[in-house]
Design a protein around this motif. Structure first.
Motif, PDB file in Angstrom:
ATOM      1  N   ASN A 108      37.999  32.921  39.775  1.00  0.00           N
ATOM      2  CA  ASN A 108      37.053  33.404  38.769  1.00  0.00           C
ATOM      3  C   ASN A 108      35.707  33.786  39.393  1.00  0.00           C
ATOM      4  O   ASN A 108      34.628  33.481  38.857  1.00  0.00           O
ATOM      5  N   TYR A 109      35.772  34.453  40.550  1.00  0.00           N
ATOM      6  CA  TYR A 109      34.551  34.817  41.281  1.00  0.00           C
ATOM      7  C   TYR A 109      33.629  35.706  40.446  1.00  0.00           C
ATOM      8  O   TYR A 109      32.402  35.691  40.614  1.00  0.00           O
ATOM      9  N   ASP A 110      34.215  36.505  39.540  1.00  0.00           N
ATOM     10  CA  ASP A 110      33.428  37.449  38.747  1.00  0.00           C
ATOM     11  C   ASP A 110      33.052  36.914  37.370  1.00  0.00           C
ATOM     12  O   ASP A 110      32.463  37.628  36.567  1.00  0.00           O
ATOM     13  N   ARG A 111      33.429  35.659  37.092  1.00  0.00           N
ATOM     14  CA  ARG A 111      33.122  34.997  35.811  1.00  0.00           C
ATOM     15  C   ARG A 111      33.713  35.728  34.606  1.00  0.00           C
ATOM     16  O   ARG A 111      33.228  35.577  33.479  1.00  0.00           O
ATOM     17  N   LEU A 112      34.749  36.498  34.841  1.00  0.00           N
ATOM     18  CA  LEU A 112      35.390  37.233  33.753  1.00  0.00           C
ATOM     19  C   LEU A 112      36.702  36.596  33.316  1.00  0.00           C
ATOM     20  O   LEU A 112      37.272  37.009  32.295  1.00  0.00           O
ATOM     21  N   SER A 113      37.173  35.614  34.067  1.00  0.00           N
ATOM     22  CA  SER A 113      38.471  34.979  33.791  1.00  0.00           C
ATOM     23  C   SER A 113      39.548  36.036  33.583  1.00  0.00           C
ATOM     24  O   SER A 113      40.372  35.945  32.664  1.00  0.00           O
ATOM     25  N   SER A 114      39.527  37.049  34.452  1.00  0.00           N
ATOM     26  CA  SER A 114      40.472  38.161  34.356  1.00  0.00           C
ATOM     27  C   SER A 114      41.073  38.429  35.730  1.00  0.00           C
ATOM     28  O   SER A 114      40.667  39.368  36.424  1.00  0.00           O
ATOM     29  N   PRO A 115      42.029  37.605  36.161  1.00  0.00           N
ATOM     30  CA  PRO A 115      42.610  37.764  37.502  1.00  0.00           C
ATOM     31  C   PRO A 115      43.331  39.106  37.631  1.00  0.00           C
ATOM     32  O   PRO A 115      44.122  39.476  36.766  1.00  0.00           O
ATOM     33  N   PRO A 116      43.075  39.852  38.702  1.00  0.00           N
ATOM     34  CA  PRO A 116      43.645  41.197  38.841  1.00  0.00           C
ATOM     35  C   PRO A 116      45.050  41.186  39.409  1.00  0.00           C
ATOM     36  O   PRO A 116      45.514  40.221  40.014  1.00  0.00           O
ATOM     37  N   THR A 117      45.721  42.321  39.225  1.00  0.00           N
ATOM     38  CA  THR A 117      47.029  42.603  39.821  1.00  0.00           C
ATOM     39  C   THR A 117      46.882  43.847  40.682  1.00  0.00           C
ATOM     40  O   THR A 117      46.255  44.825  40.257  1.00  0.00           O
ATOM     41  N   PHE A 118      47.446  43.827  41.880  1.00  0.00           N
ATOM     42  CA  PHE A 118      47.326  44.962  42.793  1.00  0.00           C
ATOM     43  C   PHE A 118      48.448  44.892  43.819  1.00  0.00           C
ATOM     44  O   PHE A 118      49.193  43.901  43.884  1.00  0.00           O
ATOM     45  N   ASP A 119      48.584  45.941  44.633  1.00  0.00           N
ATOM     46  CA  ASP A 119      49.661  46.016  45.626  1.00  0.00           C
ATOM     47  C   ASP A 119      49.179  45.588  47.003  1.00  0.00           C
ATOM     48  O   ASP A 119      48.011  45.762  47.364  1.00  0.00           O
ATOM     49  N   LEU A 120      50.116  45.056  47.768  1.00  0.00           N
ATOM     50  CA  LEU A 120      49.869  44.624  49.135  1.00  0.00           C
ATOM     51  C   LEU A 120      50.805  45.400  50.067  1.00  0.00           C
ATOM     52  O   LEU A 120      52.009  45.503  49.801  1.00  0.00           O
ATOM     53  N   HIS A 121      50.267  45.967  51.145  1.00  0.00           N
ATOM     54  CA  HIS A 121      51.043  46.761  52.108  1.00  0.00           C
ATOM     55  C   HIS A 121      50.880  46.209  53.523  1.00  0.00           C
ATOM     56  O   HIS A 121      49.888  45.533  53.814  1.00  0.00           O
ATOM     57  N   PHE A 122      51.842  46.523  54.386  1.00  0.00           N
ATOM     58  CA  PHE A 122      51.674  46.251  55.813  1.00  0.00           C
ATOM     59  C   PHE A 122      52.256  47.421  56.595  1.00  0.00           C
ATOM     60  O   PHE A 122      53.359  47.876  56.335  1.00  0.00           O
ATOM     61  N   ASP A 123      51.482  47.931  57.526  1.00  0.00           N
ATOM     62  CA  ASP A 123      51.898  49.033  58.405  1.00  0.00           C
ATOM     63  C   ASP A 123      52.525  50.191  57.637  1.00  0.00           C
ATOM     64  O   ASP A 123      53.510  50.797  58.073  1.00  0.00           O
ATOM     65  N   GLY A 124      52.000  50.506  56.473  1.00  0.00           N
ATOM     66  CA  GLY A 124      52.514  51.610  55.677  1.00  0.00           C
ATOM     67  C   GLY A 124      53.715  51.254  54.824  1.00  0.00           C
ATOM     68  O   GLY A 124      54.234  52.111  54.102  1.00  0.00           O
ATOM     69  N   ASN A 125      54.182  50.019  54.883  1.00  0.00           N
ATOM     70  CA  ASN A 125      55.309  49.564  54.070  1.00  0.00           C
ATOM     71  C   ASN A 125      54.804  48.801  52.851  1.00  0.00           C
ATOM     72  O   ASN A 125      53.826  48.048  52.935  1.00  0.00           O
ATOM     73  N   PHE A 126      55.493  48.965  51.734  1.00  0.00           N
ATOM     74  CA  PHE A 126      55.174  48.158  50.557  1.00  0.00           C
ATOM     75  C   PHE A 126      55.601  46.722  50.821  1.00  0.00           C
ATOM     76  O   PHE A 126      56.717  46.461  51.277  1.00  0.00           O
ATOM     77  N   TRP A 127      54.721  45.776  50.531  1.00  0.00           N
ATOM     78  CA  TRP A 127      55.005  44.365  50.755  1.00  0.00           C
ATOM     79  C   TRP A 127      55.351  43.703  49.429  1.00  0.00           C
ATOM     80  O   TRP A 127      56.469  43.250  49.218  1.00  0.00           O
ATOM     81  N   THR A 128      54.394  43.654  48.522  1.00  0.00           N
ATOM     82  CA  THR A 128      54.632  43.013  47.232  1.00  0.00           C
ATOM     83  C   THR A 128      53.527  43.394  46.262  1.00  0.00           C
ATOM     84  O   THR A 128      52.497  43.978  46.663  1.00  0.00           O
TER      85      THR A 128
END
Length: 579
Positions: free
Chosen positions: A103-123
């Motif tokens: 809750n670093y932003d005090r919004l209680s709104s955890p984000p969702t985003f993509d994680l990649h490695f070396d140009g490959n989709f990770w998760t």
């Protein structure tokens, strides 16, 4: 269909040597500006000098977990943001990324985003208000850089990173898996351990988590030699999980049908010298579904003082399946296990963007510091290319456009001609100088070249100016020689126009002289005639009329003598002369 486990011989495993190629041991504490050494003697590097983008933040005090997880860097701009570190091409690495929203932003709104490695989709990372997300991948590098990137996938949900770790791993670790594929960690358990095991006990800094609420037994061997496949830490053999009776199965995991196959590796070492006790221990792996239960391995009898490793590679199931260890009918003792690792196996890893294009991009980044802020694969995974370029859809992808307008680039443009798939180059509104490079004319696929509003000088290469298929823009470069403009003149002087004016002035001179000289001659002739007439007039008697060619008469001694205008061929000019 399940594939059977393969039992490795401890003697055979002893031929492996324990050496880590490359010796990469990189730990990044995101959002921090100072170095930190933790209780495991791991040195955490601050990321303040590793990335130029993003904003450092701190989690709320109620969400603090550890020193390295209490800070983070959040990225609010760009398609993706990456951390990169050099490695030796072809070496095996373990990469781990951790995310603590807190809750670093005090919004209680955890984000969702993509994680990649070396140009490959990770998760896809789905953070939460409580706890942290940890992801680990092990693979053989296909280039000389490891890059880990986060990419925004939802409006208003900004990706971030708390920590990033890259470790070199020996080539014999998980060697059963195809080197063209990666292993995504699901779980790594050390049965019977009293706490978490990692570096320095594990040289690769794998994190072995303990399992509670199990029956365990202590190994009475003075030393267990862990040399062999995967080089696990010796401490995982201090204790083992077991059951009370041979009739009890030792449950390991529940596997559900999935799109990706599994790789499972398990570790065993006998806890007592059975040669002395005269007892025996033997068990097998079983898979159990709603309709059946069957053995999927040969009987296992763990060695004392050393280890045995069994693995299950490319394992898939058609229905929910429980994996267990069950004692054989002739065993005196129940099954045991020391540790287990479970991974998903990835598809074939990509090679990344065309190597020639990457080399050119590296040259541009080395020439212009502002471009060094981008890292990771330039094109992959699609559609997360760098913000200032476009890529093709082929394999490997090629760079097709460069949009570097307004990047405050200065100096001369380096040779980028080997980027031969490019169609559009936009460099307008910078401070590039020197002559327009002739190598741009060798780029056969180039269709648009915008060099406007720079400081280029000199002539335009004919390979560009005479290319009818190229849309070329050079306006706003005062010292560039365009049509009708002299390269030897000062800026603003038009050679063609100046040279034309001189020619016109020279061509009028004969005409002027042809008119002026005859007139001048006629004037002197007229003057001569006038003088002669004056002399004759002085010889005439006073009061004698004189007849003139014009028919006029003059009278009187003091009278004016009119001169006909026809004598000089002029009109409106009455000139008088006194006698």
């Amino acid at each position: 269909m399940a594939e059977h486990f393969i039992l490795h011989s401890a003697l055979l495993l002893s031929i492996f040597t324990f050496s880590v190629s490359g010796q990469v041991f990189w730990s990044v504490n995101c959002g921090e500006s100072e170095t930190y050494i933790d209780s495991n003697q791991i040195t955490w590097t601050p990321d303040a000098t590793l990335v130029s983008n993003g904003v450092a933040r701190v989690v709320q005090s109620s969400n603090q977990i550890s020193t390295v997880l209490d800070s983070l860097r959040v990225f609010t701009s760009r398609n993706k943001n990456c951390y990169s570190t050099p490695v030796t091409k072809g070496e095996k690495v373990l990469v781990r990324a951790i995310f603590n929203y807190g809750n670093y932003d005090r919004l209680s709104s955890p984000p969702t985003f993509d994680l990649h490695f070396d140009g490959n989709f990770w998760t896809t990372v789905e953070t939460s208000n409580e706890g942290f997300n940890m992801y680990e991948v092990t693979y053989v590098t296909r280039g000389d850089v490891v890059s880990v990137c986060v990419a925004q996938t939802k409006s208003g949900q900004f990706p971030f990173m708390s920590t990033l770790e890259v470790r070199s791993v020996d080539s014999n670790v998980y060697s059963e898996v195809d080197a063209d594929r990666a292993l995504f960690l699901i779980n790594r358990w050390s049965y019977g351990a009293s706490g978490i095991l990692r570096f320095p006990q594990d040289p690769y800094d794998r994190i072995w988590r303990p399992i509670s609420d199990i029956t365990n037994v202590t190994n009475d061997a003075i030393l267990v030699d862990p040399t062999g496949a995967n080089n696990p830490p010796a401490e995982i053999f201090d204790n083992a999980a077991t059951e009370n009776n041979t009739s009890d199965s030792l449950y390991l995991a529940t596997i559900a049908p999935g799109d990706t196959p599994l790789y499972m590796t398990t570790y065993f070492s006998e806890v007592s010298n059975l040669d002395i006790t005269g007892e025996s221990r033997s068990f097998s792996f079983y898979e159990t579904t709603a309709s059946k239960s069957q053995s999927i391995s040969d009987p296992i009898s763990p060695p004392y003082g050393t280890m045995s490793v069994q693995y299950l590679d490319n394992y898939t199931v058609d229905s929910v399946t429980n994996l267990s260890l069950i004692a054989t009918t002739d065993s005196d003792l129940p099954p045991i296990i020391n540790a287990i690792e479970v991974f998903n196996i990835s598809g074939v890893l990509i090679d990344g963007t065309d190597s020639n294009d990457v080399t050119v991009l590296t040259l541009l980044q080395n020439t212009f510091d502002v471009l060094g802020e981008w890292s990771g694969d330039p094109c992959l995974p699609a559609p997360y290319s760098w913000d200032w370029l476009n890529c093709s859809n082929e394999t490997p992808p090629r760079i097709t456009s460069l949009f570097l307008d307004g990047f405050e680039l200065s100096g001369e443009l380096p040779d980028i001609s080997s980027m031969d798939a490019i169609k559009i180059i936009d460099l307008h509104n910078n401070s590039l100088d020197g002559e327009i490079p002739s190598f741009l004319g060798t780029m056969t696929n180039l269709q648009q070249l915008n060099l406007a509003d720079n400081k280029f000088s000199g002539p335009i290469p004919t390979s560009l100016s005479e290319n009818n298929k190229l849309k070329l823009t050079v306006t706003g470069n005062p010292s560039v020689c365009t049509s009708g403009k002299s390269c030897s003149s000062s800026p603003g002087t038009t050679t063609t126009t100046t040279t034309g004016s001189k020619k016109k002035k020279s061509s009028k001179l004969p005409l002027v002289l042809g008119i002026t000289i005859p007139i001048f001659f006629l004037i002197w002739v007229a003057v001569g005639i006038f003088i002669i007439l004056r002399k004759k007039n002085k010889s005439v008697k006073p009061n004698t009329p004189v007849a003139l060619a014009s028919g006029h008469t003059t009278g009187g001694e003091n009278g004016n003598i009119p001169i006909s205008s026809d004598v000089y061929g002029q009109t409106g000019d009455n000139t008088h002369d006194q006698p």
